[in-house]
Scaffold this active site. Structure first.
Site, PDB file in Angstrom:
ATOM      1  N   LYS A 175      90.124 -18.913 -53.593  1.00 39.26           N
ATOM      2  CA  LYS A 175      90.798 -19.782 -52.619  1.00 39.26           C
ATOM      3  C   LYS A 175      91.446 -20.967 -53.320  1.00 39.26           C
ATOM      4  CE  LYS A 175      87.811 -18.407 -48.836  1.00 39.26           C
ATOM      5  NZ  LYS A 175      86.596 -18.603 -48.071  1.00 39.26           N
ATOM      6  N   GLN A 177      82.149 -22.992 -46.892  1.00 41.04           N
ATOM      7  CA  GLN A 177      81.904 -21.577 -47.221  1.00 41.04           C
ATOM      8  C   GLN A 177      80.572 -21.122 -46.629  1.00 41.04           C
ATOM      9  OE1 GLN A 177      84.137 -19.520 -48.936  1.00 41.04           O
ATOM     10  NE2 GLN A 177      82.707 -17.904 -48.333  1.00 41.04           N
ATOM     11  N   ASP A 223      89.251 -22.521 -40.699  1.00 40.04           N
ATOM     12  CA  ASP A 223      88.581 -21.237 -40.485  1.00 40.04           C
ATOM     13  C   ASP A 223      88.594 -20.867 -39.001  1.00 40.04           C
ATOM     14  OD1 ASP A 223      87.717 -19.671 -42.578  1.00 40.04           O
ATOM     15  OD2 ASP A 223      85.835 -20.771 -42.889  1.00 40.04           O
TER      16      ASP A 223
END
Ligand code: NAD
Length: 296
Positions: free
Chosen positions: A54, A98, A121
């Site tokens: 990422k 994460q 997200d």
């Protein structure tokens, strides 16, 4: 019929190029550089790989990447303090924590502490509600990537019968909401669904997000249907570890009209959509028009 292969790797490269182009314009015309902060708690090897990837792709499209690696023992209080700092940092337009988090941390509490406008997200309860009510939300990256590929392949999805196999908050449920938003007739199937083969056989669009290697055989697929395989499963074959999807690719590609392979289908689209979401968040934060074709 031999299915057309939907090349997620090539599509993701196209999305990244579009993002990079718009980032360059943002810098040139407005002096703004989008920034993505990624928070990793602990040393889960798979998470470390994702975070590295990422960060690398964020920089490649011209955005700023801020990586925060915290000790596995980090307290909830310290993690929430970092999120608060990132929420208030004007250089940070997107925040991603994460998952999974170490067991002692409450994932719902942590995710819901993120400013929904920076929740790239799309897991914050506000974004889930906005998506469900058809309002402007931050949309989870994996289903957004699937939607982009379906729109690219079909143009309009209006009136199509879609079956989503799997009802997770990360993939299945938001995928169903997106398909509904594009006027599909949507069925959500799951581990308790009766007659799954019959349910799948009705579908013009099948999205499989289960996590069971090759559980959908080709004879469940309607002739000419579009198959989006989200599953990523590691299996041992001939002494080697291989990645396979939730769909039996060999038999399904003899019946489907189009199909995503694993690897090289949905997978590469997820990070590309994370970059697209960060750009969208940055445009919204600055009162600028959203990037066309990169949102739901
Ligand atoms: P999950 O475990 O949270 O959800 C799986 C779902 O499958 C559940 O809703 C369950 O009801 C359903 N299910 C289980 N057994 C079933 C059965 N026999 N028949 C029908 N439904 C059944 O998983 P998830 O997070 O949604 O991920 C699903 C898969 O997608 C995994 O393989 C995961 O690795 C993959 N994934 C890929 C990406 C990507 O970037 N490509 C992103 C997220 C998840």
């Amino acid at each position: 019929m031999v299915a057309q292969v939907i090349d997620g790797k090539a599509f993701a490269a196209k999305v990244r190029a579009q993002v990079a182009d718009k980032v360059a314009k943002l810098k040139e015309e407005h002096g703004i550089t989008p920034g993505l902060a990624v928070v990793l708690v602990g040393e889960d090897p798979a998470s470390q790989v994702y975070v590295r990837s990422k960060g690398k792709q964020t920089v490649e499209v011209g955005m700023n990447s801020y990586e925060h690696k915290l000790d596995a023992e980090t307290s909830e209080q310290d993690l929430l303090a970092l999120i608060d700092k990132l929420n208030n940092d004007p250089a940070v337009h997107g925040i991603l924590v994460q998952l999974p988090l170490p067991k002692h941390l409450n994932e719902d509490l942590v995710i819901n502490a993120i400013n929904p406008a920076k929740d790239v997200d799309g897991f914050h309860i506000s974004n889930v509600g906005l998506l469900a009510t058809g309002q402007k939300a931050m949309v989870p990256c994996t289903p957004l990537g699937c939607l982009m590929m379906l729109r690219d392949h079909h143009g309009s999805l209006s009136g199509m019968d879609a079956v989503v196999i799997g009802r997770s908050n990360i993939v299945g449920k938001p995928m169903a909401q997106l398909l509904l938003g594009d006027s599909c007739t949507v069925t959500i199937a799951h581990s308790r669904t009766r007659n799954l083969p019959e349910v799948v056989r009705r579908a013009d669009i099948v999205v499989a997000a289960v996590g069971r290697p090759e559980m959908v055989p080709g004879d469940w697929i309607k002739e000419g249907a579009t198959v989006i395989d989200v599953g990523i499963n590691r299996v041992e074959r001939d002494g080697k570890t291989r990645l396979v999807g939730d769909v039996d690719y060999a038999s399904a590609s003899e019946r489907a009209g189009a199909i995503t392979p694993v690897p090289g289908g949905v997978g590469p689209m997820t990070i590309a959509c994370l970059l697209a979401n960060t750009l969208t968040a940055c445009c919204r934060a600055n009162g600028l028009p959203e990037p066309e074709g990169l949102t739901a």
